[in-house]
Design a protein around this motif. Structure first.
Motif, PDB file in Angstrom:
ATOM      1  N   ALA A  92       0.836  -1.219   0.000  1.00  0.00           N
ATOM      2  CA  ALA A  92       0.000   0.000   0.000  1.00  0.00           C
ATOM      3  C   ALA A  92       0.864   1.260   0.000  1.00  0.00           C
ATOM      4  O   ALA A  92       0.557   2.242  -0.687  1.00  0.00           O
ATOM      5  CB  ALA A  92      -0.935   0.008   1.203  1.00  0.00           C
ATOM      6  N   PHE A  93       1.939   1.255   0.787  1.00  0.00           N
ATOM      7  CA  PHE A  93       2.871   2.391   0.776  1.00  0.00           C
ATOM      8  C   PHE A  93       3.946   2.081  -0.250  1.00  0.00           C
ATOM      9  O   PHE A  93       4.669   1.101  -0.133  1.00  0.00           O
ATOM     10  CB  PHE A  93       3.495   2.607   2.165  1.00  0.00           C
ATOM     11  N   ASP A  94       4.030   2.910  -1.259  1.00  0.00           N
ATOM     12  CA  ASP A  94       4.963   2.624  -2.352  1.00  0.00           C
ATOM     13  C   ASP A  94       5.540   3.938  -2.880  1.00  0.00           C
ATOM     14  O   ASP A  94       4.813   4.764  -3.441  1.00  0.00           O
ATOM     15  CB  ASP A  94       4.224   1.872  -3.470  1.00  0.00           C
ATOM     16  N   LEU A 153       5.487   5.379  -7.098  1.00  0.00           N
ATOM     17  CA  LEU A 153       4.307   5.736  -7.898  1.00  0.00           C
ATOM     18  C   LEU A 153       4.466   7.062  -8.631  1.00  0.00           C
ATOM     19  O   LEU A 153       3.530   7.529  -9.289  1.00  0.00           O
ATOM     20  CB  LEU A 153       3.076   5.784  -6.989  1.00  0.00           C
ATOM     21  N   ASP A 179       9.623   8.872  -4.905  1.00  0.00           N
ATOM     22  CA  ASP A 179       8.985  10.084  -4.377  1.00  0.00           C
ATOM     23  C   ASP A 179       8.776   9.862  -2.884  1.00  0.00           C
ATOM     24  O   ASP A 179       8.006   8.978  -2.498  1.00  0.00           O
ATOM     25  CB  ASP A 179       7.639  10.288  -5.106  1.00  0.00           C
ATOM     26  N   GLY A 235       7.398  11.876  -0.819  1.00  0.00           N
ATOM     27  CA  GLY A 235       6.359  12.805  -0.345  1.00  0.00           C
ATOM     28  C   GLY A 235       5.477  12.237   0.762  1.00  0.00           C
ATOM     29  O   GLY A 235       4.908  12.990   1.549  1.00  0.00           O
ATOM     30  N   GLY A 236       5.348  10.919   0.834  1.00  0.00           N
ATOM     31  CA  GLY A 236       4.486  10.312   1.849  1.00  0.00           C
ATOM     32  C   GLY A 236       5.190  10.032   3.157  1.00  0.00           C
ATOM     33  O   GLY A 236       4.554   9.567   4.114  1.00  0.00           O
ATOM     34  N   SER A 242      -3.190  11.864   7.251  1.00  0.00           N
ATOM     35  CA  SER A 242      -3.340  11.908   5.790  1.00  0.00           C
ATOM     36  C   SER A 242      -4.830  11.928   5.505  1.00  0.00           C
ATOM     37  O   SER A 242      -5.606  11.259   6.186  1.00  0.00           O
ATOM     38  CB  SER A 242      -2.756  10.657   5.136  1.00  0.00           C
ATOM     39  N   GLU A 257      -6.972  16.542   1.440  1.00  0.00           N
ATOM     40  CA  GLU A 257      -5.805  17.418   1.547  1.00  0.00           C
ATOM     41  C   GLU A 257      -5.431  18.074   0.220  1.00  0.00           C
ATOM     42  O   GLU A 257      -5.114  19.246   0.158  1.00  0.00           O
ATOM     43  CB  GLU A 257      -4.590  16.620   2.018  1.00  0.00           C
ATOM     44  N   HIS A 275      -4.611  13.054  -4.048  1.00  0.00           N
ATOM     45  CA  HIS A 275      -3.178  12.911  -4.323  1.00  0.00           C
ATOM     46  C   HIS A 275      -2.577  11.592  -3.854  1.00  0.00           C
ATOM     47  O   HIS A 275      -1.402  11.333  -4.081  1.00  0.00           O
ATOM     48  CB  HIS A 275      -2.422  14.082  -3.690  1.00  0.00           C
ATOM     49  N   ILE A 297      -2.257   7.693  -4.282  1.00  0.00           N
ATOM     50  CA  ILE A 297      -2.495   6.779  -5.405  1.00  0.00           C
ATOM     51  C   ILE A 297      -2.643   5.344  -4.901  1.00  0.00           C
ATOM     52  O   ILE A 297      -1.859   4.880  -4.068  1.00  0.00           O
ATOM     53  CB  ILE A 297      -1.320   6.858  -6.422  1.00  0.00           C
ATOM     54  N   ASP A 335       4.103   8.775   9.507  1.00  0.00           N
ATOM     55  CA  ASP A 335       3.803   9.459   8.249  1.00  0.00           C
ATOM     56  C   ASP A 335       3.505   8.442   7.141  1.00  0.00           C
ATOM     57  O   ASP A 335       2.494   8.525   6.441  1.00  0.00           O
ATOM     58  CB  ASP A 335       4.990  10.355   7.855  1.00  0.00           C
ATOM     59  N   THR A 392      -0.451   7.503   5.236  1.00  0.00           N
ATOM     60  CA  THR A 392      -0.686   7.432   3.791  1.00  0.00           C
ATOM     61  C   THR A 392      -1.157   6.021   3.412  1.00  0.00           C
ATOM     62  O   THR A 392      -2.133   5.855   2.679  1.00  0.00           O
ATOM     63  CB  THR A 392       0.615   7.778   3.031  1.00  0.00           C
TER      64      THR A 392
HETATM   65  P1  AMP Z   1       0.690  12.160   2.719  1.00  0.00           P
HETATM   66  O1  AMP Z   1       0.201  13.556   2.555  1.00  0.00           O
HETATM   67  O2  AMP Z   1       1.712  11.963   3.779  1.00  0.00           O
HETATM   68  O3  AMP Z   1      -0.415  11.173   2.813  1.00  0.00           O
HETATM   69  O4  AMP Z   1       1.502  11.793   1.398  1.00  0.00           O
HETATM   70  C1  AMP Z   1       0.941  11.933   0.147  1.00  0.00           C
HETATM   71  C2  AMP Z   1       2.077  12.004  -0.841  1.00  0.00           C
HETATM   72  O5  AMP Z   1       2.749  10.746  -0.879  1.00  0.00           O
HETATM   73  C3  AMP Z   1       1.625  12.271  -2.245  1.00  0.00           C
HETATM   74  O6  AMP Z   1       1.575  13.657  -2.498  1.00  0.00           O
HETATM   75  C4  AMP Z   1       2.706  11.558  -3.066  1.00  0.00           C
HETATM   76  O7  AMP Z   1       3.864  12.358  -3.096  1.00  0.00           O
HETATM   77  C5  AMP Z   1       3.017  10.346  -2.217  1.00  0.00           C
HETATM   78  N1  AMP Z   1       2.141   9.181  -2.456  1.00  0.00           N
HETATM   79  C6  AMP Z   1       0.964   9.105  -3.140  1.00  0.00           C
HETATM   80  N2  AMP Z   1       0.450   7.858  -3.085  1.00  0.00           N
HETATM   81  C7  AMP Z   1       1.338   7.123  -2.354  1.00  0.00           C
HETATM   82  C8  AMP Z   1       1.381   5.758  -1.945  1.00  0.00           C
HETATM   83  N3  AMP Z   1       0.415   4.881  -2.240  1.00  0.00           N
HETATM   84  N4  AMP Z   1       2.460   5.367  -1.214  1.00  0.00           N
HETATM   85  C9  AMP Z   1       3.446   6.216  -0.887  1.00  0.00           C
HETATM   86  N5  AMP Z   1       3.456   7.516  -1.228  1.00  0.00           N
HETATM   87  C10 AMP Z   1       2.412   7.967  -1.950  1.00  0.00           C
END
Ligand code: AMP
Ligand code: MG
Length: 341
Positions: free
Chosen positions: A106-108, A111, A161, A163-164, A233, A237, A249, A251, A277, A281
């Motif tokens: 699920a956390f990847d 993407l 990425d 970002g999560g 998350s 958002e 945002h 995926i 964190d 996500t």
């Molecule tokens: P958050 O706000 O911490 O939930 O992180 C969302 C951010 O994580 C997104 O803007 C992407 O940069 C990245 N992201 C999106 N989908 C995933 C996912 N399934 N697993 C990990 N990172 C993701």
């Protein structure tokens, strides 16, 4: 109440509920990692400590930014093979790969090619056709990334990425800096990531608000914490709408599309801000039932999950420190398996 609402507006998911700054208190703010951050610290070293925190977050942004071609991540993403990166970037990627396994994918962090196509990070939001998504999905998968010491190798066009997970890591690093400077009372808001250091100066717990996902200028609930991260998350958002459908945002790793979750928000509470964190996500992708299964096994993690059908699931570990603000939600204590002995 007025203050709560004003502050709730400033942050993405979890919010600081702060009182006025006393003389021995310092406050600062900055925009970094694509979010507005506010910091508050108490004690004689707090001003110097907060300026170190600002410098640290800017340093980490330079390493992790996905849009900066010169960051470690930017270099990995433009390479077709191995990249020599800082030990911190390598370690955070390695941790992300572990969490990918723990969350059944699920956390990847791979993407990015897909989320870029949907317009997240570029701002050119649109719904791609399924052929495009299927093609781009061939570039994704955490198995396409390997880490060996400071060398990160990607294959098949994979791109990373963070970002999560990066804001949770940054909050944890900031907490370390504050503690090294002798600060025992501070509260940091890195968008939806709240990091508490110690307790309030009077020794009582910090109160952290959780936004009402259906009315984000209000709070749905609050939790009292000391020394922990509270990371939210939410599908609200960041999203765009096309033909009456909202696309968020986060995926879904199975479909390559913005997740359609039965969770509107997931707040994860624990000592490991990096993990909190990533899990917040992941829980949105996993949905309520899979998140609950995870929490039943990992009893060191607490969570508050808000569902589309107006229920708030609360783990037993945080239940005594939880208060409902928006009464239209019904509270469900999460499985009795989660009782700590
Ligand atoms: P958050 O706000 O911490 O939930 O992180 C969302 C951010 O994580 C997104 O803007 C992407 O940069 C990245 N992201 C999106 N989908 C995933 C996912 N399934 N697993 C990990 N990172 C993701
Ligand atoms: Mg996250």
């Amino acid at each position: 109440m007025k203050t709560k609402h004003a502050l709730a507006f400033l942050c993405a998911g979890a919010c600081l509920i702060m009182s006025a700054c006393t003389p021995e208190c310092s406050e600062s703010s900055l925009f970094a990692m694509d979010t507005y951050m506010t910091f508050k610290a108490y004690g004689e070293n707090s001003t110097e400590a907060l300026s170190q925190v600002t410098a640290e977050i800017q340093r980490l942004e330079k390493l992790f930014s996905v849009t900066d071609p010169n960051s470690d991540i930017g270099r990995i993403n433009s390479s077709l093979g191995p990249s020599d990166v800082s030990s911190e970037t390598a370690a955070l990627i390695a941790r992300s790969l572990e969490i990918n396994k723990e969350t059944n994918g699920a956390f990847d962090i791979t993407l990015y090619p897909v989320s870029k196509e949907w317009g997240f990070t570029t701002g050119s939001y649109h719904v791609p056709d399924s052929e495009t998504i299927n093609e781009l999905m061939k570039q994704t998968g955490s198995d396409k990334v390997t880490v060996s010491e400071n060398i990160v190798t990607v294959s098949d066009g994979a791109q990373a990425d963070l970002g999560g997970i990066a804001k949770g890591y940054a909050g944890q690093k900031a907490a370390e800096i504050l503690k090294e400077n002798g600060v025992t009372s501070a509260l940091l808001s890195l968008g939806g990531n709240i990091q508490a250091i110690g307790s309030k100066p009077d020794g009582t717990a910090w109160s952290v608000g959780i936004k009402d996902p259906e009315n984000t200028s209000q709070l749905a609930a609050a939790v009292s914490v000391c020394d922990k991260a509270v990371v939210t998350s939410g599908t609200y958002e960041r999203f765009f709408e096309e033909n009456g459908t909202a696309y968020c945002h986060i995926i879904d790793t199975k479909t390559g599309c913005p997740v359609q979750s039965d969770l509107l928000s997931a707040t994860v509470i624990g000592y490991d801000g990096t993990l909190c964190d990533a899990l917040s996500t992941a829980f949105i992708v996993m949905g309520q039932q899979k998140a609950e299964e995870y929490l039943n096994i990992h009893t060191d993690i607490d969570a508050v999950l808000i569902t589309t059908d107006h229920r708030i699931f609360v783990t037993n570990g945080i239940f005594g420190d939880f208060s409902l603000i928006e009464n239209s939600y019904s509270i469900i204590p999460l499985s009795t398996l989660h009782i700590s002995h």
